[in-house]
Design an enzyme around this catalytic site. Structure first.
Site, PDB file in Angstrom:
ATOM      1  N   ASN A  16       0.838  -1.210   0.000  1.00 56.88           N
ATOM      2  CA  ASN A  16       0.000   0.000   0.000  1.00 56.88           C
ATOM      3  C   ASN A  16       0.869   1.256   0.000  1.00 56.88           C
ATOM      4  O   ASN A  16       0.564   2.215  -0.700  1.00 56.88           O
ATOM      5  CB  ASN A  16      -0.966  -0.004   1.197  1.00 56.88           C
ATOM      6  N   MET A  94       0.340  -3.747  12.579  1.00 58.30           N
ATOM      7  CA  MET A  94      -0.304  -4.851  13.286  1.00 58.30           C
ATOM      8  C   MET A  94      -0.540  -4.589  14.774  1.00 58.30           C
ATOM      9  O   MET A  94      -0.733  -5.515  15.546  1.00 58.30           O
ATOM     10  CB  MET A  94       0.524  -6.137  13.111  1.00 58.30           C
ATOM     11  N   ILE A  96      -2.636  -2.158  17.837  1.00 60.65           N
ATOM     12  CA  ILE A  96      -3.788  -1.279  18.047  1.00 60.65           C
ATOM     13  C   ILE A  96      -3.295   0.096  18.469  1.00 60.65           C
ATOM     14  O   ILE A  96      -2.476   0.228  19.382  1.00 60.65           O
ATOM     15  CB  ILE A  96      -4.753  -1.898  19.079  1.00 60.65           C
ATOM     16  N   HIS A 113      -8.445  -1.974   5.675  1.00 61.81           N
ATOM     17  CA  HIS A 113      -8.701  -3.311   6.218  1.00 61.81           C
ATOM     18  C   HIS A 113      -9.189  -4.217   5.087  1.00 61.81           C
ATOM     19  O   HIS A 113     -10.036  -3.807   4.287  1.00 61.81           O
ATOM     20  CB  HIS A 113      -9.763  -3.210   7.326  1.00 61.81           C
ATOM     21  N   GLU A 178      -7.266  -2.672  -2.722  1.00 61.97           N
ATOM     22  CA  GLU A 178      -6.779  -1.795  -1.636  1.00 61.97           C
ATOM     23  C   GLU A 178      -5.966  -0.644  -2.197  1.00 61.97           C
ATOM     24  O   GLU A 178      -6.077   0.499  -1.744  1.00 61.97           O
ATOM     25  CB  GLU A 178      -5.875  -2.581  -0.678  1.00 61.97           C
TER      26      GLU A 178
HETATM   27  C1  GRF Z   1      -3.315  -5.224   3.802  1.00 62.73           C
HETATM   28  O1  GRF Z   1      -4.004  -6.373   3.411  1.00 62.73           O
HETATM   29  C2  GRF Z   1      -4.174  -4.339   4.688  1.00 62.73           C
HETATM   30  O2  GRF Z   1      -5.523  -4.388   4.373  1.00 62.73           O
HETATM   31  C3  GRF Z   1      -3.934  -4.904   6.051  1.00 62.73           C
HETATM   32  O3  GRF Z   1      -2.580  -5.296   6.047  1.00 62.73           O
HETATM   33  C4  GRF Z   1      -2.152  -5.557   4.709  1.00 62.73           C
HETATM   34  C5  GRF Z   1      -0.956  -4.701   4.426  1.00 62.73           C
HETATM   35  O4  GRF Z   1      -0.376  -4.987   3.199  1.00 62.73           O
HETATM   36  N1  GRF Z   1      -4.285  -3.940   7.073  1.00 62.73           N
HETATM   37  P1  GRF Z   1       0.873  -4.173   2.683  1.00 62.73           P
HETATM   38  O5  GRF Z   1       1.928  -4.247   3.781  1.00 62.73           O
HETATM   39  O6  GRF Z   1       0.444  -2.764   2.397  1.00 62.73           O
HETATM   40  O7  GRF Z   1       1.319  -4.908   1.449  1.00 62.73           O
END
Ligand code: GRF
Length: 206
Positions: A16, A94, A96, A113, A178
């Site tokens: 992302n 990962m 909170i 998410h 995403e």
């Molecule tokens: C994604 O699937 C996102 O939705 C989740 O963690 C993953 C992160 O992927 N929260 P990346 O590290 O951006 O490839």
């Protein structure tokens, strides 16, 4: 229109982040990645940041896998502030997020998410969806509140679940959405096109 100063927090691959960096480089998003922070010293997201010339930091969060301890949270807030971040984008982070960080960036912490919330919050959401037997899944970009995957929803994108899907193939299909969804949401924010009314995130015309 504003130029978002993004602080990106992630624990893993950083696809992302890469999508965000690529779209900024192509001048298609009014944003700059001010810094990247990870709780995992060798996370690939840090390498992607360094490759792009973005300041990258490992913040040691101690032995717990899911908690963000006070010291680590303060360190993260300081790094974000020192680098001029005005918006925090969680991208596979990962842990909170705690109230202090939310207070430092009010209504400016976003998360992505891999499910259509409120279905399947928490870990391995794509696998939860597959095991449940839903025919549609997708991803959600939302503002972060003190709950887990509970904040107001900015936008969602859907994918079909195929009969032959494995957790991996479904996750890949969701991830490709995403990368579009996060950018769309950040663009709306940069352009001042969204306002929060209670749980609802409404689109304004300009
Ligand atoms: C994604 O699937 C996102 O939705 C989740 O963690 C993953 C992160 O992927 N929260 P990346 O590290 O951006 O490839």
């Amino acid at each position: 229109m504003e130029t978002l100063q993004l602080g990106v927090l992630g624990s893993g691959n950083g696809s992302n982040l890469q999508a965000i960096l690529d779209v900024i480089a192509a001048c298609k998003l009014e944003a700059k990645v001010a810094c990247v922070i990870s709780d995992v010293a060798d996370a690939f997201i840090l390498e992607r940041a360094r490759e792009a010339g973005v300041p990258a930091f490992h913040v040691d969060c101690g032995p717990s896998k899911s908690k963000l301890e006070k010291d680590a949270e303060q360190r993260a807030i300081s790094i974000l502030q020192e680098h001029g971040a005005d918006t925090v984008a969680l991208a596979g982070f990962m842990r909170i997020i705690k109230p202090d960080l939310l207070r430092a960036f009010p209504q400016r912490v976003l998360n992505i998410h891999p499910s259509l919330l409120p279905s399947f919050p928490g870990l391995r959401a794509w696998e939860q969806a597959l095991n449940y037997g839903v025919r549609h899944s997708g991803c959600t970009v939302h503002f972060v509140d003190e709950g887990m995957d509970t904040g107001p929803i900015i936008l969602q994108r859907t994918v079909l679940v195929h009969d032959r899907d494995t957790p991996d193939t479904l996750h890949k299909r969701i991830q490709s959405q995403e990368h579009i969804a996060y950018i769309e949401a950040l663009r709306l924010l940069a352009r001042g096109r969204i306002k929060i009314e209670g749980r609802r995130v409404l689109r304004t015309n300009d």
